[in-house]
Write a protein that holds these residues in place. Sequence first.
Motif, PDB file in Angstrom:
ATOM      1  N   ASN A 180      42.596  46.252   5.428  1.00 19.29           N
ATOM      2  CA  ASN A 180      43.248  46.785   6.621  1.00 19.29           C
ATOM      3  C   ASN A 180      42.899  45.899   7.805  1.00 19.29           C
ATOM      4  N   ILE A 181      43.928  45.381   8.471  1.00 16.38           N
ATOM      5  CA  ILE A 181      43.720  44.501   9.617  1.00 16.38           C
ATOM      6  C   ILE A 181      44.272  45.175  10.873  1.00 16.38           C
ATOM      7  N   THR A 182      43.496  45.117  11.931  1.00 17.60           N
ATOM      8  CA  THR A 182      43.932  45.581  13.245  1.00 17.60           C
ATOM      9  C   THR A 182      43.964  44.375  14.173  1.00 17.60           C
ATOM     10  N   TYR A 183      45.110  44.166  14.799  1.00 21.13           N
ATOM     11  CA  TYR A 183      45.289  43.039  15.712  1.00 21.13           C
ATOM     12  C   TYR A 183      45.105  43.544  17.140  1.00 21.13           C
ATOM     13  N   GLU A 184      44.201  42.899  17.885  1.00 20.35           N
ATOM     14  CA  GLU A 184      43.873  43.326  19.244  1.00 20.35           C
ATOM     15  C   GLU A 184      44.429  42.389  20.311  1.00 20.35           C
ATOM     16  N   ARG A 185      44.297  41.081  20.113  1.00 21.46           N
ATOM     17  CA  ARG A 185      44.698  40.074  21.104  1.00 21.46           C
ATOM     18  C   ARG A 185      45.270  38.856  20.390  1.00 21.46           C
ATOM     19  N   GLU A 186      46.123  38.142  21.110  1.00 22.61           N
ATOM     20  CA  GLU A 186      46.698  36.913  20.562  1.00 22.61           C
ATOM     21  C   GLU A 186      45.663  35.806  20.486  1.00 22.61           C
ATOM     22  N   LEU A 187      45.848  34.946  19.509  1.00 22.58           N
ATOM     23  CA  LEU A 187      45.138  33.673  19.453  1.00 22.58           C
ATOM     24  C   LEU A 187      46.197  32.585  19.535  1.00 22.58           C
ATOM     25  N   LEU A 188      45.931  31.576  20.364  1.00 20.24           N
ATOM     26  CA  LEU A 188      46.902  30.523  20.622  1.00 20.24           C
ATOM     27  C   LEU A 188      46.398  29.185  20.102  1.00 20.24           C
ATOM     28  N   ALA A 189      47.304  28.232  19.970  1.00 21.07           N
ATOM     29  CA  ALA A 189      46.934  26.886  19.517  1.00 21.07           C
ATOM     30  C   ALA A 189      45.794  26.358  20.377  1.00 21.07           C
TER      31      ALA A 189
END
Length: 142
Positions: A62-71
């Motif tokens: 189970n994955i929860t995404y909180e914030r973007e990661l950018l290049a």
Amino acid sequence: MEQEATYRGTVYPWQCDHVGHMNIMWYVGKFDEANWNLFARLGLTPSYLRSSGRGMAAVQQNITYERELLAGDIVEIRSRLLELREKSIRFRHDMTNAETGEVAAFCEITGVHMDRGLRKSTPFADTIRDTAMRHLIEPAEV
């Protein structure tokens, strides 16, 4: 046990999708790399797995995404063992932006120890259990 770093890496431009952030397939890949570093600390090293005919299989993730990661972002994953059973373990990975310290995603996984020849779950060896018990957040009678 304090969470230990099990992965450090970079988000590359080719890992980003059409909206400019790291695509979910790469989150899964980086969490998978952290799995193997955590397993090695528990004694489930590549040489142990090869010589014993054992393996590990994920049965729930189970994955929860909180914030973007950018290049260009530097990623760090810290992992901790949450539960140890006779044939399975449950653990958590926290993925952070190493520059800002913000949690980008977290993942909880249940993995099963298996006999690769029989393709069936099998109990952990005593040495693995003993090492894993020392890594539990709150060791408990299992």
